[in-house]
Design a protein around this motif. Sequence first.
Motif, short mmCIF file in Angstrom:
data_model
loop_
_atom_site.label_atom_id
_atom_site.label_comp_id
_atom_site.label_asym_id
_atom_site.label_seq_id
_atom_site.Cartn_x
_atom_site.Cartn_y
_atom_site.Cartn_z
N LYS A 39 -23.70 6.10 -5.32
CA LYS A 39 -23.25 4.88 -5.99
C LYS A 39 -23.88 4.77 -7.39
CE LYS A 39 -22.28 2.12 -1.87
NZ LYS A 39 -22.60 0.89 -1.10
N LEU A 44 -35.01 -0.42 -9.00
CA LEU A 44 -33.84 -0.29 -8.13
C LEU A 44 -34.29 0.02 -6.71
CD1 LEU A 44 -30.77 -0.18 -7.79
CD2 LEU A 44 -30.87 2.24 -8.46
N SER A 47 -35.61 -3.08 -5.01
CA SER A 47 -34.61 -4.15 -4.98
C SER A 47 -34.87 -5.26 -5.99
CB SER A 47 -34.50 -4.76 -3.57
OG SER A 47 -34.10 -3.78 -2.64
N SER A 48 -35.72 -5.02 -6.98
CA SER A 48 -35.89 -6.01 -8.04
C SER A 48 -34.86 -5.82 -9.16
CB SER A 48 -37.31 -5.95 -8.62
OG SER A 48 -37.59 -4.67 -9.16
N LEU A 49 -34.06 -4.75 -9.09
CA LEU A 49 -32.95 -4.51 -10.01
C LEU A 49 -31.73 -4.18 -9.17
CD1 LEU A 49 -32.26 -4.11 -13.09
CD2 LEU A 49 -32.60 -1.66 -12.69
N THR A 50 -30.60 -4.78 -9.49
CA THR A 50 -29.39 -4.52 -8.73
C THR A 50 -28.77 -3.18 -9.11
OG1 THR A 50 -27.90 -5.56 -10.32
CG2 THR A 50 -28.93 -7.01 -8.67
N MET A 51 -27.93 -2.68 -8.24
CA MET A 51 -27.24 -1.43 -8.51
C MET A 51 -26.37 -1.54 -9.77
SD MET A 51 -26.55 1.73 -7.72
CE MET A 51 -27.15 1.96 -6.03
N SER A 52 -25.66 -2.64 -9.91
CA SER A 52 -24.78 -2.80 -11.07
C SER A 52 -25.59 -2.85 -12.36
CB SER A 52 -23.92 -4.05 -10.93
OG SER A 52 -24.73 -5.21 -10.81
N ASP A 53 -26.73 -3.52 -12.34
CA ASP A 53 -27.57 -3.59 -13.54
C ASP A 53 -28.20 -2.23 -13.84
OD1 ASP A 53 -27.00 -6.23 -13.98
OD2 ASP A 53 -28.82 -7.01 -13.04
N ARG A 71 -26.90 0.68 -13.24
CA ARG A 71 -25.86 1.53 -13.83
C ARG A 71 -25.63 1.18 -15.30
NH1 ARG A 71 -22.24 4.42 -11.27
NH2 ARG A 71 -20.47 3.51 -12.40
#
Length: 365
Positions: free
Chosen positions: A42, A274, A277-283, A285
Amino acid sequence: MRSFLFLLSASLFAACDSGTTGTLVPQQTQPDSVVAGVNLNKLFAAPTGIERAAVQTLWANRNNQLPTRYTFTLEASLTGSDGAELKVIAGREPGSAAVFFYGLVRLPIRQSGDVRQRATLLVLPDGDNGTSDVLVASGNPPFGSDIHEEFVYALFAYRGETLHVGNQSFTSSATPSAYNLDTDDALAFVEYVYGSEFLADPDRVGILGIGRGGGVGLLAAARSDTFDLVIDVAGPANFFAESFQTETRAVLTNGVSGDFPGIQSIADQIIFPLSDSSLTMSDARIELLQRSASHFISPPPFFFVAHGAIDFTVHVDHSRSISSISGTKSALYLEIPETDHLGIITSSEVRSLATNFLTDYLVDP
């Protein structure tokens, strides 16, 4: 000269079509690969048009704010080992006056009465350990010495790094932001240089980037129409490349241990947040994409990109992914067999071509 170089460019691109260059190939769907809580499939799926548009909007907003985000102060006036006049400049945050980075302006050695404007050349260094005035001293840049005094050089050390000038050192305490704020700093600094009283021509501006600096140079060209020429020597251009996926897997598995330029900053700001979990996957990317010039650049300016085929520091797939400029008359990609990350800098072929392009686009346009 220019028509000859265009023919040369086309012939070299044709030679590269046999396997040394290529376009980004969409990856086949594979089972999810999760390492330390990060789904690598992802994370590294091909960027979408919506994501690219989001990055371009982000860049436009930051470009508009650049004039209000920096002030510049003269820290020292020194003489280089080759006799050139050197100006040490601090790029500061307005208000707090905190130093983002230290830069160097090397003025050309002139004959008496010579007040001719020189082209502005932004020099962007490699690595994570600062830089030195030696990089722009006579005989050191990877191009012919006969044109060395044809430029006002703008060189800076990245945030959190040290600029060495003679026996003096200037160190910024700012948090590193590899490729991301590096590019903001580069754009702000070069504009300051050609807008000041250094007899630097604002209409003839080029970039010479080495390694990490090559990637920053490509990003600067993607964000601004200021430049007439960009020379990228072994720079990271695509953080979605297969080799960087491997780099990320290694960081998640073993921690930061490689010599990929800027990897600690990228790990601290993207990979580790990432993972926890302090950074989202979308952010995450978007953070990778705004460091990936290959998804945005197109001529003009003229691009000369050179890479060694056995570069194990910045894998050659970064430069091979610059498909948007491949095969045009406004770009040249040169890949040298049996050459590594350090060897490409001393290549006589790179030196010769860089000299020709600098002459054609900046010295005698």
